[in-house]
Scaffold this motif. Structure first.
Motif, PDB file in Angstrom:
ATOM      1  N   THR A 273       0.684  -1.463  -0.415  1.00 30.55           N
ATOM      2  CA  THR A 273       0.117  -0.047   0.035  1.00 30.55           C
ATOM      3  C   THR A 273       1.270   1.297   0.213  1.00 30.55           C
ATOM      4  O   THR A 273       0.350   2.269   0.167  1.00 30.55           O
ATOM      5  N   LYS A 274       2.226   1.093  -0.626  1.00 33.79           N
ATOM      6  CA  LYS A 274       3.017   1.844  -0.253  1.00 33.79           C
ATOM      7  C   LYS A 274       4.542   1.689  -0.485  1.00 33.79           C
ATOM      8  O   LYS A 274       4.949   0.494  -0.512  1.00 33.79           O
ATOM      9  N   ASN A 275       5.503   2.832  -1.178  1.00 31.58           N
ATOM     10  CA  ASN A 275       6.137   2.226  -1.636  1.00 31.58           C
ATOM     11  C   ASN A 275       7.086   1.545  -0.714  1.00 31.58           C
ATOM     12  O   ASN A 275       7.822   2.270   1.122  1.00 31.58           O
ATOM     13  N   LEU A 276       8.318   0.810  -0.503  1.00 29.38           N
ATOM     14  CA  LEU A 276       9.039  -0.101   0.087  1.00 29.38           C
ATOM     15  C   LEU A 276      10.512  -0.606  -0.363  1.00 29.38           C
ATOM     16  O   LEU A 276      10.853   0.175  -1.463  1.00 29.38           O
ATOM     17  N   HIS A 277      11.066  -0.475   0.847  1.00 33.97           N
ATOM     18  CA  HIS A 277      12.300  -0.703   1.208  1.00 33.97           C
ATOM     19  C   HIS A 277      12.919  -2.464   0.735  1.00 33.97           C
ATOM     20  O   HIS A 277      11.688  -2.305   1.780  1.00 33.97           O
ATOM     21  N   PRO A 278      13.401  -2.782   0.327  1.00 37.45           N
ATOM     22  CA  PRO A 278      13.399  -4.244   0.356  1.00 37.45           C
ATOM     23  C   PRO A 278      13.739  -4.824   1.703  1.00 37.45           C
ATOM     24  O   PRO A 278      13.797  -5.867   2.220  1.00 37.45           O
ATOM     25  N   ILE A 279      14.656  -3.790   2.468  1.00 33.66           N
ATOM     26  CA  ILE A 279      15.068  -4.060   4.110  1.00 33.66           C
ATOM     27  C   ILE A 279      13.815  -3.095   4.609  1.00 33.66           C
ATOM     28  O   ILE A 279      13.930  -1.922   4.803  1.00 33.66           O
ATOM     29  N   ILE A 280      13.007  -3.890   4.990  1.00 34.69           N
ATOM     30  CA  ILE A 280      11.608  -3.441   4.602  1.00 34.69           C
ATOM     31  C   ILE A 280      11.532  -2.044   6.474  1.00 34.69           C
ATOM     32  O   ILE A 280      10.775  -1.451   6.211  1.00 34.69           O
ATOM     33  N   GLU A 281      12.861  -1.973   7.276  1.00 36.72           N
ATOM     34  CA  GLU A 281      12.805  -1.242   8.251  1.00 36.72           C
ATOM     35  C   GLU A 281      12.917   0.431   7.724  1.00 36.72           C
ATOM     36  O   GLU A 281      13.406   0.816   8.275  1.00 36.72           O
ATOM     37  N   LEU A 282      14.205  -0.595   6.172  1.00 38.18           N
ATOM     38  CA  LEU A 282      14.240   1.751   5.322  1.00 38.18           C
ATOM     39  C   LEU A 282      13.477   2.021   4.905  1.00 38.18           C
ATOM     40  O   LEU A 282      13.257   1.772   4.872  1.00 38.18           O
ATOM     41  N   SER A 283      14.246   3.496   4.672  1.00 39.93           N
ATOM     42  CA  SER A 283      13.098   4.164   4.669  1.00 39.93           C
ATOM     43  C   SER A 283      13.267   3.930   2.891  1.00 39.93           C
ATOM     44  O   SER A 283      13.841   3.555   2.411  1.00 39.93           O
ATOM     45  N   ALA A 284      11.384   4.362   2.075  1.00 38.49           N
ATOM     46  CA  ALA A 284      11.871   3.882   0.467  1.00 38.49           C
ATOM     47  C   ALA A 284      12.417   5.207  -0.278  1.00 38.49           C
ATOM     48  O   ALA A 284      12.376   4.981  -1.927  1.00 38.49           O
ATOM     49  N   GLU A 285      12.665   6.074   0.412  1.00 39.96           N
ATOM     50  CA  GLU A 285      12.763   6.978  -0.244  1.00 39.96           C
ATOM     51  C   GLU A 285      14.577   6.485  -1.295  1.00 39.96           C
ATOM     52  O   GLU A 285      14.243   7.253  -2.166  1.00 39.96           O
ATOM     53  N   ASN A 286      15.217   6.074  -0.908  1.00 38.74           N
ATOM     54  CA  ASN A 286      15.965   5.149  -1.708  1.00 38.74           C
ATOM     55  C   ASN A 286      15.752   4.595  -2.874  1.00 38.74           C
ATOM     56  O   ASN A 286      16.593   4.299  -3.862  1.00 38.74           O
TER      57      ASN A 286
END
Ligand SMILES: Cc1cc2nc3c(=O)[nH]c(=O)nc-3n(C[C@H](O)[C@H](O)[C@H](O)COP(=O)(O)OP(=O)(O)OC[C@H]3O[C@@H](n4cnc5c(N)ncnc54)[C@H](O)[C@@H]3O)c2cc1C
Length: 447
Positions: A273-286
């Motif tokens: 339901t939102k952008n994700l980082h593969p390492i879920i704890e990290l921000s998807a901004e990257n």
């Protein structure tokens, strides 16, 4: 900056034919240049050069003895090190020629994909695929058979049409696909010459949408592996091996194909339901944009955006290729080791790569699945896990990524590379005095 932090660079000074590395202390990256990107390996080469033109590169290669090309330093082992001299290609990064009639791009070897992809797109062209990050150089990526994902997509080196190298004698040699040595030289492990430029196959620009699904049951992956991996132009599975689940499925689809609605339920996985980082704890901004928002190929095929830190940063990486047909069994074998693996793991990624004809590519004449591990930066603990994983995967004819951490013995490596002897002969032909030899090549190729 302290004296010891100074790095020798060239801007070359040619004095009476002598080559003098010039001291320079004015740029931050140069301090970093003494280690690889992850910081887990400190280069031993005492001298660091940065030629600004192919001519300077040619002079350097000719006059220096032991030496090695250095790209963007993204390998995790000592493949890019030299006992004496490292020649960085970072100033050799120009886009040279886009031939819109022949669909080819000639680019200097030190260009990072992210340096030129946007410009290439603005001229209406695209590369077939990219790795998870655009921060790596074209020549450095091709030298280690760097790949993205895609059931019909070969690694990045598979789209090289021609290249120019400087030989140890300082001569420039042009190699194209009609040259019988071509297939041995492209994935060259930095052993055969320093690539000045490469000509790559390009195609008309395209847009990609990226949809992410969460929590795919492992049992369904087992039953539908090929269907899942074929559900997009490029598909990546991320897992921490826990809970019998694939934590994220990233599906990258070209918008110029007929696209069906993937819905909210993909083999039991739920649409994010939102952008994700593969390492879920990290921000998807990257990370590149998801949620089905179409965007240019260069901004969707990599997982990470240029200008942002890719992956986790403080990490180690290993990656193992198995023949496509062995993938499900290999994945299940590793899943049984999750209690050992997961405490040291940041994330694993599973990708597909199509067969090619490049001698030192792990996918030589063989469609492959690559199982990747981004580890916490704990070398001792990770160092114990890697041989365990290699031994679990041995029945599946595993081959390691050349640029990541592995311990597979040289004799086993040689056995698994059908064209290994031909490659060794080529290395000896192009570099008879071993200018480009380093510890990595001594161990894995020459031994
Ligand atoms: C965060 C992260 C994500 C990654 N993601 C992926 C991925 O998605 N897929 C994948 O397959 N790999 C991936 N890698 C690994 C990476 O792509 C490879 O290690 C690649 O080789 C790095 O390229 P580089 O430019 O940094 O080369 P370097 O590490 O600097 O050098 C690699 C080799 O290339 C040689 N070389 C460099 N330039 C030249 C030249 N001009 N001529 C001849 N030889 C040369 C060097 O001598 C050395 O042998 C990743 C690594 C990191 C750190």
């Amino acid at each position: 900056m302290k004296r010891k932090d100074f790095v020798k660079t060239s801007s070359l000074i040619f004095a009476g034919g002598m080559l003098m590395p010039q001291l320079s202390c004015n740029s931050k990256p140069e301090e970093n240049m003494r280690k690889n990107w992850a910081g887990n390996y400190a280069y031993k080469a005492g001298n660091h050069y940065e030629p600004a033109s192919p001519e300077e590169l040619q002079q350097l290669v000719k006059q220096l003895d032991k030496q090695k090309a250095l790209g963007s330093r993204h390998c995790f082992n000592d493949i890019a090190d030299s006992p004496k001299n490292q020649i960085s290609t970072r100033r050799l990064n120009k886009m040279l020629q886009l031939d819109t009639g022949k669909n080819t791009l000639t680019i200097e070897g030190g260009a990072r994909y992210g340096d030129f992809a946007e410009e290439l797109d603005s001229k209406g062209f695209a590369l077939h695929n990219l790795a998870s990050l655009p921060h790596i150089t074209v020549a450095g990526a091709c030298a280690t058979a760097t790949h993205g994902s895609g059931i019909t997509l070969g690694n990045l080196a598979s789209h090289v049409l021609a290249f120019q190298i400087v030989t140890p004698q300082g001569e420039i040699v042009n190699v194209d696909r009609s040259n019988p040595d071509f297939s041995g030289l492209v994935v060259g492990l930095g052993a055969v010459g320093i690539v000045i430029n490469m000509t790559l196959e390009v195609e008309k620009s395209f847009q990609v949408r990226q949809d992410v699904f969460q929590e795919l049951p492992l049992a369904l992956l087992q039953q539908h592996f090929d269907e899942i991996m074929s559900s997009g132009y490029s598909v990546s599975l991320f897992t921490n091996w826990l809970d019998q689940k694939i934590s994220q499925v990233w599906i990258k689809r070209r918008t110029d194909k007929n696209l069906t609605d993937l819905g909210n339920d993909f083999f039991g996985a739920k649409a994010a339901t939102k952008n994700l980082h593969p390492i879920i704890e990290l921000s998807a901004e990257n990370c590149t944009a998801q949620m089905g928002v179409p965007g240019p190929w260069y901004n969707r095929l990599p997982h990470f955006k240029m200008g942002f830190k890719p992956s986790g940063g403080k990490e180690l990486q290993s990656e193992f290729f198995v023949p496509h047909g062995n993938a499900v069994e290999a994945i299940l074998a590793l899943e049984k080791k999750k209690e050992l693996i997961s405490p040291q793991l940041l994330i694993s990624e599973i990708r597909t790569i199509a067969a090619d004809n490049l001698w030192m590519s792990p996918c030589y004449h063989q469609d492959c699945v690559a199982i990747h591990f981004t580890w916490k930066q704990n070398p001792d603990e990770v160092g114990k896990l890697i041989p365990m994983i290699e031994s679990e995967l041995a029945p599946y004819k595993v081959k390691p990524h050349w640029g990541k951490l592995f311990t597979v013995s040289p004799s086993v490596l040689h056995e698994r590379y059908e064209r290994f002897r031909d490659f060794l002969a080529l290395v000896k032909k192009y570099d008879p005095d071993g200018k480009f030899r380093n510890h990595f090549l001594d161990l894995n190729i020459y031994s």
